[in-house]
Design an enzyme around this catalytic site. Sequence first.
Site, PDB file in Angstrom:
ATOM      1  N   TYR A  41       0.815  -1.213   0.000  1.00 55.94           N
ATOM      2  CA  TYR A  41       0.000   0.000   0.000  1.00 55.94           C
ATOM      3  C   TYR A  41       0.848   1.261   0.000  1.00 55.94           C
ATOM      4  CZ  TYR A  41      -4.625  -1.997   0.183  1.00 55.94           C
ATOM      5  OH  TYR A  41      -5.791  -2.633  -0.154  1.00 55.94           O
ATOM      6  N   GLN A  75     -15.355   5.156  -6.718  1.00 53.81           N
ATOM      7  CA  GLN A  75     -14.833   3.885  -6.226  1.00 53.81           C
ATOM      8  C   GLN A  75     -13.315   3.936  -6.092  1.00 53.81           C
ATOM      9  OE1 GLN A  75     -16.906   0.219  -7.891  1.00 53.81           O
ATOM     10  NE2 GLN A  75     -17.448   1.716  -9.462  1.00 53.81           N
ATOM     11  N   ASN A  76     -12.697   5.006  -6.565  1.00 52.15           N
ATOM     12  CA  ASN A  76     -11.242   5.128  -6.513  1.00 52.15           C
ATOM     13  C   ASN A  76     -10.785   5.480  -5.102  1.00 52.15           C
ATOM     14  OD1 ASN A  76     -11.149   4.632  -9.256  1.00 52.15           O
ATOM     15  ND2 ASN A  76     -11.165   6.800  -9.801  1.00 52.15           N
ATOM     16  N   ILE A  77      -9.606   5.010  -4.734  1.00 56.07           N
ATOM     17  CA  ILE A  77      -9.090   5.258  -3.390  1.00 56.07           C
ATOM     18  C   ILE A  77      -8.007   6.331  -3.388  1.00 56.07           C
ATOM     19  CG2 ILE A  77      -9.685   2.944  -2.567  1.00 56.07           C
ATOM     20  CD1 ILE A  77      -6.766   2.135  -2.975  1.00 56.07           C
ATOM     21  N   ASP A  78      -7.773   6.980  -4.541  1.00 58.51           N
ATOM     22  CA  ASP A  78      -6.795   8.066  -4.610  1.00 58.51           C
ATOM     23  C   ASP A  78      -7.460   9.392  -4.254  1.00 58.51           C
ATOM     24  OD1 ASP A  78      -7.909   9.347  -7.069  1.00 58.51           O
ATOM     25  OD2 ASP A  78      -7.339   7.425  -7.960  1.00 58.51           O
ATOM     26  N   HIS A  93     -15.071   3.182  -1.500  1.00 59.66           N
ATOM     27  CA  HIS A  93     -14.135   2.128  -1.100  1.00 59.66           C
ATOM     28  C   HIS A  93     -13.031   2.640  -0.189  1.00 59.66           C
ATOM     29  CE1 HIS A  93     -15.409  -0.330  -4.899  1.00 59.66           C
ATOM     30  NE2 HIS A  93     -16.309  -0.347  -3.943  1.00 59.66           N
ATOM     31  N   SER A 170     -17.357  -0.503 -14.788  1.00 53.90           N
ATOM     32  CA  SER A 170     -17.489  -1.772 -15.508  1.00 53.90           C
ATOM     33  C   SER A 170     -18.849  -2.413 -15.292  1.00 53.90           C
ATOM     34  CB  SER A 170     -16.392  -2.743 -15.042  1.00 53.90           C
ATOM     35  OG  SER A 170     -16.560  -3.058 -13.671  1.00 53.90           O
ATOM     36  N   ASN A 194     -18.390   5.956 -21.251  1.00 47.38           N
ATOM     37  CA  ASN A 194     -17.612   4.725 -21.244  1.00 47.38           C
ATOM     38  C   ASN A 194     -17.039   4.487 -22.635  1.00 47.38           C
ATOM     39  OD1 ASN A 194     -16.684   2.003 -20.574  1.00 47.38           O
ATOM     40  ND2 ASN A 194     -18.198   2.082 -18.908  1.00 47.38           N
ATOM     41  N   THR A 195     -16.052   3.625 -22.710  1.00 51.61           N
ATOM     42  CA  THR A 195     -15.478   3.290 -24.022  1.00 51.61           C
ATOM     43  C   THR A 195     -16.285   2.208 -24.732  1.00 51.61           C
ATOM     44  OG1 THR A 195     -13.972   1.727 -22.944  1.00 51.61           O
ATOM     45  CG2 THR A 195     -13.136   3.952 -23.360  1.00 51.61           C
TER      46      THR A 195
END
Length: 230
Positions: A41, A75-78, A93, A170, A194-195
């Site tokens: 981490y 949902q990102n943890i940055d 998250h 996703s 989205n792509t």
Amino acid sequence: MESGIPTYREKQTGFWACHNPERLETAKAFRENPSLVWGWYLWRRQQFSKAQPNAAHLALREMAGSMGTVSIITQNIDDLHERAGSVDVLHLHGSLSKPKCFACHRPGMVRNESAIMEEGALIEPPRCTRCNGKLRPGVVWYGEDLLPDVWKSALSLVKSCDVLISVGTSGIVTPAADLPNIALACGATVIHVNTVDVGMGAPNEIMLIGRATQILSHLSAFLSRELNSP
């Protein structure tokens, strides 16, 4: 991805190519080898610190400036949304920058390291100031539920919104994947960015296919023109 941060589903390199993130990011892994997990981490935290907010992060900040109330559920943890200037950010998250005690769950503090982390370093976790338990990353691990108050806040925001912009998801990781359906059921317009086509065919649904940096930048500019036109 567009800020240079690899996803979990990307092949890792070097030392971490031998370790599956889905096995490292569990309470069981931390109990068995806390130094390995903590080192993983800290290394990830170092990679995140090198990344910069991209045009998508900046576009969301600009939307908030021109439209009033804009909340971000990530949902990102940055901390790239915060570094881009966004204020109302909810981390489903958890956050890599906010550790907590593995034993008593009390929030902890970790100083910012200026030294370059060696990839694969085994580092003993710091201790909790209350119970002397080991600090763990303040993120949701595999097999853990979202914090109830965080999920409650997310549901409240989604159920009361007029428009939900779902970016890059996703649709696999639940319960976050359920949020667009909840917004649709409550009468909101849902814009998917989205792509690939991830739309569900609802009448109050818009599918925008392309990179988040490009689409959100164009969307922000369009909204700014519309809101500022006489």
